[in-house]
Design a protein around this motif. Structure first.
Motif, PDB file in Angstrom:
ATOM      1  N   ASP A  65       0.835  -1.210   0.000  1.00  9.90           N
ATOM      2  CA  ASP A  65       0.000   0.000   0.000  1.00  9.90           C
ATOM      3  C   ASP A  65       0.866   1.255   0.000  1.00  9.90           C
ATOM      4  OD1 ASP A  65      -2.354  -1.443  -0.064  1.00  9.90           O
ATOM      5  OD2 ASP A  65      -2.727  -1.270   2.101  1.00  9.90           O
ATOM      6  N   MET A  66       1.953   1.231   0.746  1.00 12.30           N
ATOM      7  CA  MET A  66       2.870   2.372   0.753  1.00 12.30           C
ATOM      8  C   MET A  66       3.454   2.602  -0.647  1.00 12.30           C
ATOM      9  SD  MET A  66       4.920   1.742   4.326  1.00 12.30           S
ATOM     10  CE  MET A  66       5.846   3.262   4.244  1.00 12.30           C
ATOM     11  N   ILE A  67       3.800   1.520  -1.315  1.00 10.15           N
ATOM     12  CA  ILE A  67       4.359   1.623  -2.664  1.00 10.15           C
ATOM     13  C   ILE A  67       3.303   2.154  -3.636  1.00 10.15           C
ATOM     14  CG2 ILE A  67       5.295   0.291  -4.601  1.00 10.15           C
ATOM     15  CD1 ILE A  67       6.554  -1.578  -2.404  1.00 10.15           C
ATOM     16  N   LYS A  68       2.082   1.658  -3.533  1.00  8.47           N
ATOM     17  CA  LYS A  68       0.996   2.139  -4.394  1.00  8.47           C
ATOM     18  C   LYS A  68       0.767   3.629  -4.199  1.00  8.47           C
ATOM     19  CE  LYS A  68      -1.603  -2.126  -4.835  1.00  8.47           C
ATOM     20  NZ  LYS A  68      -2.841  -2.851  -4.565  1.00  8.47           N
ATOM     21  N   ASN A  69       0.772   4.069  -2.948  1.00  4.95           N
ATOM     22  CA  ASN A  69       0.569   5.481  -2.647  1.00  4.95           C
ATOM     23  C   ASN A  69       1.698   6.320  -3.226  1.00  4.95           C
ATOM     24  OD1 ASN A  69      -0.775   7.721  -1.366  1.00  4.95           O
ATOM     25  ND2 ASN A  69       0.857   7.658   0.173  1.00  4.95           N
ATOM     26  N   PHE A  70       2.922   5.852  -3.083  1.00 10.80           N
ATOM     27  CA  PHE A  70       4.063   6.588  -3.629  1.00 10.80           C
ATOM     28  C   PHE A  70       3.981   6.641  -5.153  1.00 10.80           C
ATOM     29  CE2 PHE A  70       8.793   6.670  -4.617  1.00 10.80           C
ATOM     30  CZ  PHE A  70       8.899   8.046  -4.465  1.00 10.80           C
ATOM     31  N   ALA A  71       3.611   5.549  -5.785  1.00 11.16           N
ATOM     32  CA  ALA A  71       3.472   5.528  -7.244  1.00 11.16           C
ATOM     33  C   ALA A  71       2.425   6.556  -7.688  1.00 11.16           C
ATOM     34  CB  ALA A  71       3.097   4.135  -7.726  1.00 11.16           C
ATOM     35  N   ARG A  72       1.323   6.605  -6.964  1.00 10.94           N
ATOM     36  CA  ARG A  72       0.282   7.576  -7.295  1.00 10.94           C
ATOM     37  C   ARG A  72       0.814   8.997  -7.155  1.00 10.94           C
ATOM     38  NH1 ARG A  72      -2.357  11.130  -5.113  1.00 10.94           N
ATOM     39  NH2 ARG A  72      -1.732  10.576  -3.011  1.00 10.94           N
ATOM     40  N   GLN A  73       1.559   9.258  -6.058  1.00 11.30           N
ATOM     41  CA  GLN A  73       2.135  10.585  -5.847  1.00 11.30           C
ATOM     42  C   GLN A  73       3.097  10.952  -6.973  1.00 11.30           C
ATOM     43  OE1 GLN A  73       3.904  10.112  -1.979  1.00 11.30           O
ATOM     44  NE2 GLN A  73       2.077  10.799  -0.901  1.00 11.30           N
ATOM     45  N   LEU A  74       3.897   9.990  -7.410  1.00 13.69           N
ATOM     46  CA  LEU A  74       4.817  10.239  -8.521  1.00 13.69           C
ATOM     47  C   LEU A  74       4.061  10.528  -9.810  1.00 13.69           C
ATOM     48  CD1 LEU A  74       7.461   7.451  -7.834  1.00 13.69           C
ATOM     49  CD2 LEU A  74       7.920   9.918  -7.809  1.00 13.69           C
ATOM     50  N   GLU A  78       2.936  14.874  -7.143  1.00 12.34           N
ATOM     51  CA  GLU A  78       3.047  15.213  -5.722  1.00 12.34           C
ATOM     52  C   GLU A  78       4.400  14.798  -5.154  1.00 12.34           C
ATOM     53  OE1 GLU A  78      -0.227  13.421  -3.665  1.00 12.34           O
ATOM     54  OE2 GLU A  78      -1.727  14.532  -4.815  1.00 12.34           O
ATOM     55  N   ALA A  79       5.077  13.881  -5.832  1.00 10.17           N
ATOM     56  CA  ALA A  79       6.427  13.441  -5.471  1.00 10.17           C
ATOM     57  C   ALA A  79       7.256  13.464  -6.749  1.00 10.17           C
ATOM     58  CB  ALA A  79       6.401  12.031  -4.875  1.00 10.17           C
ATOM     59  N   THR A  80       8.566  13.565  -6.579  1.00 13.65           N
ATOM     60  CA  THR A  80       9.456  13.645  -7.727  1.00 13.65           C
ATOM     61  C   THR A  80      10.570  12.612  -7.614  1.00 13.65           C
ATOM     62  OG1 THR A  80      10.974  15.230  -6.711  1.00 13.65           O
ATOM     63  CG2 THR A  80       9.053  16.144  -7.885  1.00 13.65           C
ATOM     64  N   LYS A  81      11.379  12.561  -8.644  1.00 15.30           N
ATOM     65  CA  LYS A  81      12.532  11.668  -8.661  1.00 15.30           C
ATOM     66  C   LYS A  81      13.430  11.912  -7.442  1.00 15.30           C
ATOM     67  CE  LYS A  81      16.264  10.410 -11.812  1.00 15.30           C
ATOM     68  NZ  LYS A  81      16.771  10.600 -13.183  1.00 15.30           N
ATOM     69  N   ALA A  82      13.480  13.148  -6.980  1.00 17.54           N
ATOM     70  CA  ALA A  82      14.298  13.491  -5.816  1.00 17.54           C
ATOM     71  C   ALA A  82      13.807  12.802  -4.544  1.00 17.54           C
ATOM     72  CB  ALA A  82      14.308  15.008  -5.608  1.00 17.54           C
ATOM     73  N   ASP A  83      12.549  12.397  -4.514  1.00 16.32           N
ATOM     74  CA  ASP A  83      11.971  11.721  -3.348  1.00 16.32           C
ATOM     75  C   ASP A  83      12.201  10.209  -3.352  1.00 16.32           C
ATOM     76  OD1 ASP A  83      10.712  14.110  -2.301  1.00 16.32           O
ATOM     77  OD2 ASP A  83       9.259  13.905  -3.935  1.00 16.32           O
ATOM     78  N   LEU A  84      12.742   9.693  -4.437  1.00 17.01           N
ATOM     79  CA  LEU A  84      12.837   8.246  -4.615  1.00 17.01           C
ATOM     80  C   LEU A  84      13.665   7.563  -3.534  1.00 17.01           C
ATOM     81  CD1 LEU A  84      11.805   6.090  -6.561  1.00 17.01           C
ATOM     82  CD2 LEU A  84      13.945   6.317  -7.798  1.00 17.01           C
ATOM     83  N   ILE A  85      14.838   8.082  -3.234  1.00 16.25           N
ATOM     84  CA  ILE A  85      15.712   7.421  -2.256  1.00 16.25           C
ATOM     85  C   ILE A  85      15.108   7.479  -0.860  1.00 16.25           C
ATOM     86  CG2 ILE A  85      17.964   7.496  -1.100  1.00 16.25           C
ATOM     87  CD1 ILE A  85      19.149   8.353  -3.804  1.00 16.25           C
ATOM     88  N   SER A  86      14.701   8.652  -0.430  1.00 15.59           N
ATOM     89  CA  SER A  86      14.182   8.763   0.938  1.00 15.59           C
ATOM     90  C   SER A  86      12.906   7.955   1.126  1.00 15.59           C
ATOM     91  CB  SER A  86      13.945  10.236   1.309  1.00 15.59           C
ATOM     92  OG  SER A  86      12.956  10.811   0.481  1.00 15.59           O
ATOM     93  N   THR A  87      12.043   7.936   0.132  1.00 17.39           N
ATOM     94  CA  THR A  87      10.802   7.177   0.259  1.00 17.39           C
ATOM     95  C   THR A  87      11.070   5.677   0.195  1.00 17.39           C
ATOM     96  OG1 THR A  87       9.576   9.018  -0.696  1.00 17.39           O
ATOM     97  CG2 THR A  87       8.464   6.882  -0.631  1.00 17.39           C
TER      98      THR A  87
END
Length: 124
Positions: A65-74, A78-87
């Motif tokens: 679910d966390m991954i799905k939410n992050f994918a949706r944000q990307l 709402e999220a960018t490539k810069a957020d990839l490592i920290s997320t």
């Protein structure tokens, strides 16, 4: 016995990447765009989505679910490539070490106390 940090590199991160690539494709992105976003090659994306890479363990529903939410944000900006490592690190910290070790048939008793910090979960 592999140390937990090696297990993360070989199994957990690829499983997270595989799920993320699949979710981004489900949201309408093209493999080329996914590869650029995730900073991996297009053949790597292909291997993730066909389970040739990253299929060594099954992630629990909470992590998925966390991954799905992050994918949706990307996908909506709402999220960018810069957020990839920290997320990815945040998601990885929610993976339970004991579940991964069980799936890989690794005896938890072989781990020392110093190994308990990996994956942010308890060994016992």
């Amino acid at each position: 016995m592999k140390p937990p940090c090696e297990i993360v590199v070989w199994y957990v991160i690829p499983a997270i990447r595989s799920e993320l690539a699949k979710e981004l494709l489900n949201l309408g992105m093209k493999q080329k765009d996914v590869s650029e976003l995730m900073d991996i090659t297009q053949p790597a994306v292909s291997q993730y989505i066909t389970d040739k890479r990253g299929s060594g363990i099954k992630l629990d529903d909470n992590v998925r679910d966390m991954i799905k939410n992050f994918a949706r944000q990307l996908s909506v900006g709402e999220a960018t490539k810069a957020d990839l490592i920290s997320t990815t690190c945040k998601i990885c910290n929610h993976v339970k070490l004991s579940d991964v070790l069980d799936q890989l048939n690794i005896d938890k008793s072989e781990l020392g106390e110093d190994c308990q910090s990996c994956l942010g979960s308890e060994v016992n």
